[in-house]
Each structure stands twice: as structure tokens, then as C-alpha cells.
Design an enzyme around this catalytic site. Structure first.
Site, PDB file in Angstrom:
ATOM      1  N   SER A  24      -7.806   9.919  21.398  1.00  0.00           N
ATOM      2  CA  SER A  24      -6.937   8.988  22.115  1.00  0.00           C
ATOM      3  C   SER A  24      -7.028   9.129  23.632  1.00  0.00           C
ATOM      4  O   SER A  24      -7.019   8.120  24.343  1.00  0.00           O
ATOM      5  CB  SER A  24      -5.487   9.153  21.648  1.00  0.00           C
ATOM      6  OG  SER A  24      -5.343   8.708  20.314  1.00  0.00           O
ATOM      7  N   LYS A  75       4.810  12.201  12.593  1.00  0.00           N
ATOM      8  CA  LYS A  75       5.158  10.778  12.532  1.00  0.00           C
ATOM      9  C   LYS A  75       6.520  10.517  11.894  1.00  0.00           C
ATOM     10  O   LYS A  75       7.289   9.675  12.376  1.00  0.00           O
ATOM     11  CB  LYS A  75       4.076   9.995  11.790  1.00  0.00           C
ATOM     12  CG  LYS A  75       2.759   9.874  12.554  1.00  0.00           C
ATOM     13  CD  LYS A  75       1.772   9.007  11.792  1.00  0.00           C
ATOM     14  CE  LYS A  75       0.475   8.843  12.562  1.00  0.00           C
ATOM     15  NZ  LYS A  75      -0.456   7.925  11.859  1.00  0.00           N
ATOM     16  N   ASP A 111      -0.218   1.482  13.271  1.00  0.00           N
ATOM     17  CA  ASP A 111      -1.365   1.731  12.395  1.00  0.00           C
ATOM     18  C   ASP A 111      -1.774   0.480  11.622  1.00  0.00           C
ATOM     19  O   ASP A 111      -2.962   0.156  11.523  1.00  0.00           O
ATOM     20  CB  ASP A 111      -1.053   2.864  11.415  1.00  0.00           C
ATOM     21  CG  ASP A 111      -1.072   4.236  12.068  1.00  0.00           C
ATOM     22  OD1 ASP A 111      -1.788   4.398  13.080  1.00  0.00           O
ATOM     23  OD2 ASP A 111      -0.384   5.145  11.575  1.00  0.00           O
ATOM     24  N   GLY A 139       0.390   8.805   3.274  1.00  0.00           N
ATOM     25  CA  GLY A 139       1.042   8.148   4.397  1.00  0.00           C
ATOM     26  C   GLY A 139       0.239   7.012   4.988  1.00  0.00           C
ATOM     27  O   GLY A 139       0.794   5.978   5.377  1.00  0.00           O
ATOM     28  N   ASN A 160      -4.284   5.729  -7.540  1.00  0.00           N
ATOM     29  CA  ASN A 160      -4.157   7.098  -7.053  1.00  0.00           C
ATOM     30  C   ASN A 160      -4.324   8.088  -8.197  1.00  0.00           C
ATOM     31  O   ASN A 160      -4.009   7.790  -9.349  1.00  0.00           O
ATOM     32  CB  ASN A 160      -2.785   7.295  -6.396  1.00  0.00           C
ATOM     33  CG  ASN A 160      -2.723   8.548  -5.550  1.00  0.00           C
ATOM     34  OD1 ASN A 160      -3.511   8.703  -4.616  1.00  0.00           O
ATOM     35  ND2 ASN A 160      -1.810   9.443  -5.855  1.00  0.00           N
ATOM     36  N   ARG A 161      -4.824   9.276  -7.861  1.00  0.00           N
ATOM     37  CA  ARG A 161      -4.986  10.320  -8.879  1.00  0.00           C
ATOM     38  C   ARG A 161      -3.654  10.669  -9.529  1.00  0.00           C
ATOM     39  O   ARG A 161      -3.582  10.967 -10.717  1.00  0.00           O
ATOM     40  CB  ARG A 161      -5.603  11.579  -8.254  1.00  0.00           C
ATOM     41  CG  ARG A 161      -7.029  11.401  -7.770  1.00  0.00           C
ATOM     42  CD  ARG A 161      -7.584  12.721  -7.269  1.00  0.00           C
ATOM     43  NE  ARG A 161      -8.857  12.547  -6.587  1.00  0.00           N
ATOM     44  CZ  ARG A 161     -10.023  12.417  -7.193  1.00  0.00           C
ATOM     45  NH1 ARG A 161     -10.079  12.430  -8.516  1.00  0.00           N
ATOM     46  NH2 ARG A 161     -11.134  12.265  -6.503  1.00  0.00           N
ATOM     47  N   GLU A 164       2.375   8.739 -10.065  1.00  0.00           N
ATOM     48  CA  GLU A 164       3.753   8.752  -9.568  1.00  0.00           C
ATOM     49  C   GLU A 164       3.807   8.415  -8.077  1.00  0.00           C
ATOM     50  O   GLU A 164       4.735   7.734  -7.631  1.00  0.00           O
ATOM     51  CB  GLU A 164       4.400  10.125  -9.822  1.00  0.00           C
ATOM     52  CG  GLU A 164       4.663  10.432 -11.289  1.00  0.00           C
ATOM     53  CD  GLU A 164       3.401  10.821 -12.053  1.00  0.00           C
ATOM     54  OE1 GLU A 164       3.414  10.739 -13.294  1.00  0.00           O
ATOM     55  OE2 GLU A 164       2.388  11.194 -11.395  1.00  0.00           O
TER      56      GLU A 164
END
Length: 286
Positions: A24, A75, A111, A139, A160-161, A164
Site C-alpha cells: 500500500s 479489520k 474491498d 473474511g 467451502n471445505r 458450516e
């Protein structure tokens, strides 16, 4: 210290733990030089334990900062500690951009805006789709889901693996989002117009599992928020299978634009010169 719009010489920061790897300062340093602005943007490492006090120092004028960027792991704390977080950051529960206004710390999350701006630049027409597939439920995926939902994508499959984690995102973002395990990947890619990797698969050149993209729509776009390496193994696979690909560097560049405008009063442009500055730095540190 005065608020950002009142100060002649403004100073901004990026903070995280660690933060020395951040590019940045290169991005904002380029824009400061380009505009001839008297100001600075520098990395300021803060531990999680010290972050609340750092926020108090900013608010009370005990630093020379008018605002800055926040990266991992701060964050969520930045969102909680800000005086006036906006709706974008509230839905995400995380902020990456802070600025002082009338003695209060305001917060947003850029983002998602960076993600869609990158696609707008490098894959025009990408949003003429009805379905997208998001790989990963961390995130980073939250901002991507929020951004493409707000651009009108009606069906978003999160794979996703740990199912949940994906279900938590479906609960957070509503009926447009559908949670799946990895076993469902071949099914959910069918007809999708966008595939997004938000995981660390392929980061730093590590091998990535083979993914069959053949079920995607013929004009689909495959993108990766990872930008080291620039062309990740996942992107190479998609390119070899004939799909348009977009690397993750543009997301980093475009998410920086709103903050710079808040702190320094001018809206910068992401161009090829800036992109090459960052790529050259990546090559030096390869």
C-alpha cells in the site's frame, strides 16, 4: 491534528500485524508524487493488544494521522471501535478504511468495490450473469459476496471445505447465497458466469488441486483474489480450459482509491504505470 479535509499536509497509514509486507505505501506514494501532494502514507505496525489504544490516539489527535487503511488482523476491531461505520462495513462486520471527520473516526470497507472495479476494468460485461461460484467462506469472501450481490447477481453459490462456514454466509447475506460442501462443486459450476477463488489455494506458487471448469458458461470469467503469483495455478487451469481470467492485483489497486480520495482530496486513477510498479516490486521480492 485537524480532520482530513482541513489539513494542508495530511498523513495516512496502513496498519496490521505484521504489515511490513504491505504494498500500500508504494501505491499511495505513487499517487502522492503524481499529484504533487505534500503528505505521506506509511506502514505502522500495531499489535492486536495495542490496536484499541492506537484508535484512541487517532481520535484524540495524539498522532499526525488523518486516517488510514487497516489490514489483517485488525479489520473487525476497526469496525467495532470506529465511531461511525457505514452500512457496507456494518454488514461485513469489518472495516479497512478509516478517516477523521468532525472529531469522529468514520469507517468503510472498500474491498468489494476494489473487486468489482478490477472486473469492470479487465473483464467488461462480466456482470451480465445470473449465477456465480465463490470458493471459500473466510473474511475475504464476505466482501466479494456483498459486492456482486449489490451489482445484481441473483444466485451466489459459496463452496467451502467446512459447509458450516458457508451456511453462516448464507444466513448473513440472505436468499441469494447458497451454501455447499466441496463435493457439490461440479454441480454448482454448471452454467455459472463467474468463478472466484477467495482461498489461499495456489498462493506463493503452491500447488492447487485440479478444478474442472468445463461446466461454466462459455463466456465465464475466472478470477482469484490472490495476486502472488500474478497468475495462480487456478488461473492457469482456467486459461488452459479456454476461459477469461482476471488476476487479483487489480483488486488491491482499486480498493485503495476511495481512501486516498478521503485523505488527500483528489481521486486517483488505477493505470498500467501503477500496475507495473507493483509487479516490478513483486519480481524483486520473488
Amino acid at each position: 491534528m485537524h480532520d482530513s479535509r482541513e489539513t494542508f499536509v495530511n498523513h495516512a497509514f496502513v496498519t496490521g500485524y505484521p504489515v511490513k509486507h504491505s504494498r500500500s505505501p508504494l501505491i499511495h506514494g505513487h499517487w502522492l508524487k503524481q499529484f504533487g501532494i505534500r503528505g505521506s502514507y506509511r506502514a505502522h505496525e500495531v499489535t492486536p493488544e495495542a490496536f484499541p489504544d492506537f484508535m484512541r490516539q487517532i481520535k484524540e489527535g495524539r498522532t499526525d494521522f488523518c486516517g488510514g487503511n487497516v489490514t489483517i488482523p485488525h479489520k473487525e476491531a476497526a469496525f467495532r471501535l470506529a465511531d461511525r461505520p457505514d452500512e457496507l462495513s456494518a454488514e461485513l462486520g469489518a472495516a479497512n478504511t478509516l478517516w477523521l471527520e468532525n472529531g469522529k473516526i468514520r469507517a468503510t470497507n472498500t474491498d468489494g468495490r476494489g473487486f468489482v472495479a478490477n472486473l469492470d476494468e479487465r473483464a467488461k460485461g462480466w456482470d451480465r450473469i445470473s449465477a456465480a461460484v465463490i470458493l471459500g467462506a473466510g473474511g475475504a469472501s464476505r466482501a466479494v459476496i456483498q459486492a456482486i450481490r449489490d451489482r445484481g447477481v441473483k444466485t451466489i453459490h459459496v463452496v467451502n471445505r467446512t459447509p458450516e462456514r458457508a451456511r453462516e454466509l448464507a444466513d448473513r447475506f440472505g436468499t441469494a447465497v447458497h451454501a455447499h460442501s466441496m463435493a457439490a462443486l461440479p454441480e454448482v459450476v454448471s452454467g455459472a458466469g463467474l468463478f472466484v477463488n477467495t482461498t489461499s489455494l495456489g498462493m506463493d506458487g503452491e500447488p492447487a488441486p485440479a478444478i474442472d471448469f468445463s461446466g461454466l458458461a462459455p463466456d465465464a470469467v475466472v478470477t482469484d483474489i490472490v495476486y502472488v503469483p500474478l497468475k495462480t495455478p487456478l488461473l492457469r487451469q482456467a486459461e488452459e480450459q479456454g476461459f477469461r481470467i482476471v488476476d487479483g492485483l487489480g483488486m488491491l489497486l482499486h480498493q485503495a482509491v476511495p481512501g486516498f480520495e478521503k485523505w488527500f482530496g483528489l481521486r486517483p486513477v488505477v493505470d498500467e504505470t501503477l500496475r507495473q510498479i507493483i509487479i516490478s516490486d513483486m519480481d524483486r521480492h520473488a
